[in-house]
Design an enzyme around this catalytic site. Sequence first.
Site, PDB file in Angstrom:
ATOM      1  N   GLY A 168       0.818  -1.216   0.000  1.00 43.31           N
ATOM      2  CA  GLY A 168       0.000   0.000   0.000  1.00 43.31           C
ATOM      3  C   GLY A 168       0.846   1.257   0.000  1.00 43.31           C
ATOM      4  O   GLY A 168       0.608   2.188  -0.786  1.00 43.31           O
ATOM      5  N   ASP A 169       1.853   1.301   0.878  1.00 43.69           N
ATOM      6  CA  ASP A 169       2.768   2.448   0.915  1.00 43.69           C
ATOM      7  C   ASP A 169       3.476   2.609  -0.422  1.00 43.69           C
ATOM      8  O   ASP A 169       3.608   3.728  -0.940  1.00 43.69           O
ATOM      9  CB  ASP A 169       3.806   2.245   2.008  1.00 43.69           C
ATOM     10  CG  ASP A 169       3.230   2.396   3.409  1.00 43.69           C
ATOM     11  OD1 ASP A 169       2.524   3.384   3.650  1.00 43.69           O
ATOM     12  OD2 ASP A 169       3.482   1.515   4.243  1.00 43.69           O
ATOM     13  N   SER A 170       3.962   1.497  -0.969  1.00 44.08           N
ATOM     14  CA  SER A 170       4.742   1.566  -2.204  1.00 44.08           C
ATOM     15  C   SER A 170       3.890   1.998  -3.386  1.00 44.08           C
ATOM     16  O   SER A 170       4.354   2.734  -4.256  1.00 44.08           O
ATOM     17  CB  SER A 170       5.398   0.211  -2.483  1.00 44.08           C
ATOM     18  OG  SER A 170       6.287  -0.136  -1.447  1.00 44.08           O
ATOM     19  N   ALA A 173       3.319   5.718  -3.102  1.00 41.98           N
ATOM     20  CA  ALA A 173       4.554   6.410  -3.470  1.00 41.98           C
ATOM     21  C   ALA A 173       4.779   6.384  -4.972  1.00 41.98           C
ATOM     22  O   ALA A 173       5.242   7.372  -5.567  1.00 41.98           O
ATOM     23  CB  ALA A 173       5.736   5.767  -2.753  1.00 41.98           C
TER      24      ALA A 173
END
Length: 397
Positions: A168-170, A173
């Site tokens: 999710g973070d990646s 980003a």
Amino acid sequence: MNGPLADIRVLETGTLLAGPFCGQLLGDFGAEVIKLEDPGKGDPMRQWGREKPHGQSLWWPVVARNKKSVTCNLRTAEGQNLVRRLVEHSDVLLENFRPGTLERWGLSYEELSAINPRLILVRVTGYGQTGPYSPRAGFGSIGEAMGGLRYVTGEADRAPSRSGISIGDSLAATYAAFGTLAALHARERTGRGQVVDSAIYEAVLAMMESLIPEWGVAGYRRERTGPILPNVAPSNVYPTADGSDVLIAANQDTVFRRLAEVMDRADLPADARYATHGARGENQAELDEIIAEWTRTVPSAKLLGLLHEAGVPAGGIYTAADILADPHVRARQAVITVDHPELGPVPMQNVAPRLSSTPGGVSWPGPALGAHNDEVYRGLLGLADTDLSDLSDLGVI
């Protein structure tokens, strides 16, 4: 380092992964990324990760590669003033604080764009800058759940699973980096910057294929289905004679016929139950068992050789050791080794994607905390020794 973004300067003020991975992507292609870190402790990513040889994170050399580390306490008036001065010389300010944090520090987009109208403010958060959930704390795992990914990940008879990485973070980003490039392109026409608002849950949602119209139009809700996609067959993990698992994806009609030839089962494509993509999907479980009965009799290396020769997509399920040993990975230099002053040679994934004329690259691993204070504060801002000493005494840098 030369690269297609070599003329772009990025100020990275975020921590952990959602913001910093965006900075990594931009730095991979040559952007000068100046990472502002809290004095004394720096980004928590310096300590994250299970394995810590010499007390050092093995995640930090990757996510902070190509970046310049500068210490700056953003919670002080002096630190906030340093940001304003750096903004005068920068193209992008990247942050992943909760919405309203920059505004409380007097660093809103309106205030910063008054200093530099060409500035692009990239904001990565759990829920975005607007809406009723925007003030909430939002980690990647929560965004994965809200975006629909967690519900469909795992086995049907178990609780929803995670992918094993901070996807999710990646994803947020990556979309932030894409938005940054789009905003830079638009700036060439307008002469002005803008805000890039990347929400973790929306980045996940954007990857969810036809999940939304399937429910909204057809009333169909996707469920957890383990290693398969419903009605896409054969495409599964199959056992082999030596205990390994092999992925085979032969759901297209022509490819399925090639698989049947390798299996010496010419009867399968002629059978109405397996003759078409739709029919194979309806009889997915039965077909998978037929294929598994065959693969169990063949060692994995021989099986993969037969499938590759016949033009059937297939592959092993790689661990890190398998990746490092693979001849294709080596031939394409998909993994490179970067020298670290304390850890020695550190293998890490190379830059993706590949550009034929202006490729990216890795010049150095994640730097020591404050390693570039002199270069940035003296060289870029022209601060004198007394200025730096005073800021250090105040705990600003």
